[in-house]
Write a protein that holds these residues in place. Sequence first.
Motif, PDB file in Angstrom:
ATOM      1  N   THR A  26       0.891  -1.133  -0.023  1.00  0.00           N
ATOM      2  CA  THR A  26      -0.201   0.061   0.029  1.00  0.00           C
ATOM      3  C   THR A  26       0.880   1.346   0.262  1.00  0.00           C
ATOM      4  O   THR A  26       0.359   2.467  -0.572  1.00  0.00           O
ATOM      5  CB  THR A  26      -1.004  -0.081   1.346  1.00  0.00           C
ATOM      6  N   ALA A  27       2.122   1.283   0.168  1.00  0.00           N
ATOM      7  CA  ALA A  27       2.865   2.168   0.390  1.00  0.00           C
ATOM      8  C   ALA A  27       3.715   2.714  -0.949  1.00  0.00           C
ATOM      9  O   ALA A  27       4.402   3.653  -1.119  1.00  0.00           O
ATOM     10  CB  ALA A  27       3.953   2.283   1.452  1.00  0.00           C
ATOM     11  N   TYR A  28       3.283   1.968  -2.111  1.00  0.00           N
ATOM     12  CA  TYR A  28       3.912   1.978  -3.337  1.00  0.00           C
ATOM     13  C   TYR A  28       2.829   2.407  -4.465  1.00  0.00           C
ATOM     14  O   TYR A  28       1.873   2.033  -4.187  1.00  0.00           O
ATOM     15  CB  TYR A  28       4.690   0.720  -3.634  1.00  0.00           C
ATOM     16  N   THR A  29       3.417   3.254  -5.414  1.00  0.00           N
ATOM     17  CA  THR A  29       2.621   3.479  -6.371  1.00  0.00           C
ATOM     18  C   THR A  29       3.282   2.857  -7.794  1.00  0.00           C
ATOM     19  O   THR A  29       4.583   2.468  -7.483  1.00  0.00           O
ATOM     20  CB  THR A  29       2.483   5.121  -6.610  1.00  0.00           C
ATOM     21  N   ARG A  30       2.904   3.118  -8.844  1.00  0.00           N
ATOM     22  CA  ARG A  30       3.388   2.444  -9.900  1.00  0.00           C
ATOM     23  C   ARG A  30       4.665   3.123 -10.378  1.00  0.00           C
ATOM     24  O   ARG A  30       5.429   2.605 -11.110  1.00  0.00           O
ATOM     25  CB  ARG A  30       2.428   2.423 -11.287  1.00  0.00           C
ATOM     26  N   LYS A  31       5.087   4.357  -9.908  1.00  0.00           N
ATOM     27  CA  LYS A  31       6.117   4.969 -10.233  1.00  0.00           C
ATOM     28  C   LYS A  31       7.350   4.892  -9.221  1.00  0.00           C
ATOM     29  O   LYS A  31       8.429   4.984  -9.199  1.00  0.00           O
ATOM     30  CB  LYS A  31       5.867   6.385 -10.190  1.00  0.00           C
ATOM     31  N   THR A  32       6.967   4.180  -8.050  1.00  0.00           N
ATOM     32  CA  THR A  32       7.830   4.010  -6.848  1.00  0.00           C
ATOM     33  C   THR A  32       7.766   2.507  -6.715  1.00  0.00           C
ATOM     34  O   THR A  32       8.282   2.234  -5.245  1.00  0.00           O
ATOM     35  CB  THR A  32       7.436   4.888  -5.741  1.00  0.00           C
ATOM     36  N   MET A  33       7.496   1.412  -7.505  1.00  0.00           N
ATOM     37  CA  MET A  33       7.582   0.051  -7.006  1.00  0.00           C
ATOM     38  C   MET A  33       8.786  -0.485  -7.113  1.00  0.00           C
ATOM     39  O   MET A  33       8.835  -1.754  -6.786  1.00  0.00           O
ATOM     40  CB  MET A  33       6.518  -0.482  -7.715  1.00  0.00           C
ATOM     41  N   GLY A  34       9.853   0.231  -7.559  1.00  0.00           N
ATOM     42  CA  GLY A  34      11.183  -0.342  -7.809  1.00  0.00           C
ATOM     43  C   GLY A  34      11.881  -1.063  -6.420  1.00  0.00           C
ATOM     44  O   GLY A  34      12.119  -2.311  -6.704  1.00  0.00           O
ATOM     45  N   PRO A  35      11.673  -0.444  -5.451  1.00  0.00           N
ATOM     46  CA  PRO A  35      12.040  -1.044  -4.154  1.00  0.00           C
ATOM     47  C   PRO A  35      11.194  -2.185  -3.404  1.00  0.00           C
ATOM     48  O   PRO A  35      11.758  -3.225  -3.029  1.00  0.00           O
ATOM     49  CB  PRO A  35      12.004   0.078  -2.908  1.00  0.00           C
ATOM     50  N   LEU A  36      10.058  -2.106  -3.893  1.00  0.00           N
ATOM     51  CA  LEU A  36       8.975  -3.239  -3.683  1.00  0.00           C
ATOM     52  C   LEU A  36       9.589  -4.417  -4.547  1.00  0.00           C
ATOM     53  O   LEU A  36       9.690  -5.687  -3.902  1.00  0.00           O
ATOM     54  CB  LEU A  36       7.695  -2.926  -4.164  1.00  0.00           C
ATOM     55  N   MET A  37      10.010  -4.387  -5.912  1.00  0.00           N
ATOM     56  CA  MET A  37      10.473  -5.371  -6.513  1.00  0.00           C
ATOM     57  C   MET A  37      11.731  -6.068  -6.053  1.00  0.00           C
ATOM     58  O   MET A  37      11.942  -7.359  -6.162  1.00  0.00           O
ATOM     59  CB  MET A  37      10.491  -4.818  -8.111  1.00  0.00           C
ATOM     60  N   GLU A  38      12.617  -5.061  -5.789  1.00  0.00           N
ATOM     61  CA  GLU A  38      13.800  -5.678  -5.115  1.00  0.00           C
ATOM     62  C   GLU A  38      13.606  -6.290  -3.758  1.00  0.00           C
ATOM     63  O   GLU A  38      14.352  -7.291  -3.586  1.00  0.00           O
ATOM     64  CB  GLU A  38      14.742  -4.269  -4.633  1.00  0.00           C
TER      65      GLU A  38
END
Length: 253
Positions: A221-233
């Motif tokens: 919930t803290a991520y957006t499609r523009k900021t999801m790089g750290p989520l993927m990592e």
Amino acid sequence: MASQSSGNRVVAFLHTAAIYLWIIFATLIVGSTVIIASFFPKTGNFIHHIARIWGRSILWVSRVKVEISGLEQIHPTDAVIYMSNHQSNFDIPVYFSALPVQFRWLAKAELFKIPIFGRAMRSAGYISIDRTNAKSALRSLKRAAESIRNGTSVLIFPEGTRSRDGKLLPFKNGGFFLAVGAGVPIVPLSIQGTRQVMAKGRKLIRGGRVHIELKPSIDTTAYTRKTMGPLMEQVHASIAEGMTHDGVGGGNG
């Protein structure tokens, strides 16, 4: 030694041939049942139970044993996106047979256009992804996100293909677009041993042991499609960590 090695190859070939024949037979029986079931109102759960029987029968005839750890990470009443590394075609029957929860797969839109078969897939609750162009893909991801928000858990292989050498490949971003759009947790899964059963590009099937490890869920919930790089990592690191499990692999089958 040479004659013993040749004999082992013959046994392996005959075993593999028997497995392929069983897979064809089981798929025809289960496929027919699914198609018939698709004409009756249901949630798709019954079809998933049939698929679970199909998966277990394939593992039984293939002499594949599955161990699973981390089941406390499963919350059966919550919709989540399961993300797993992908090592073999056997990953699919393994997950059908061993993961004790209802889930659905993402599938290419073209498969839904096949007469009767497409109806069965829709009835099972599989989610269509149209990859013909960027706009169609985005629209189908939005529809998929809506299905997940309504309570449908899905399982995704974020690498997008099977790993040839067993190492974890870079992730495609489609599954993470879906997770962020749906706002549901990601549960990382690490699977080991299926590559020894049947590696990519290999036809022979060997018996063996497979291990699945469920890792702690990751909030999106803290991520957006523009900021999801750290989520993927984070998901990549979690799956990679679970792939360090020892004691799995092919047997003598």
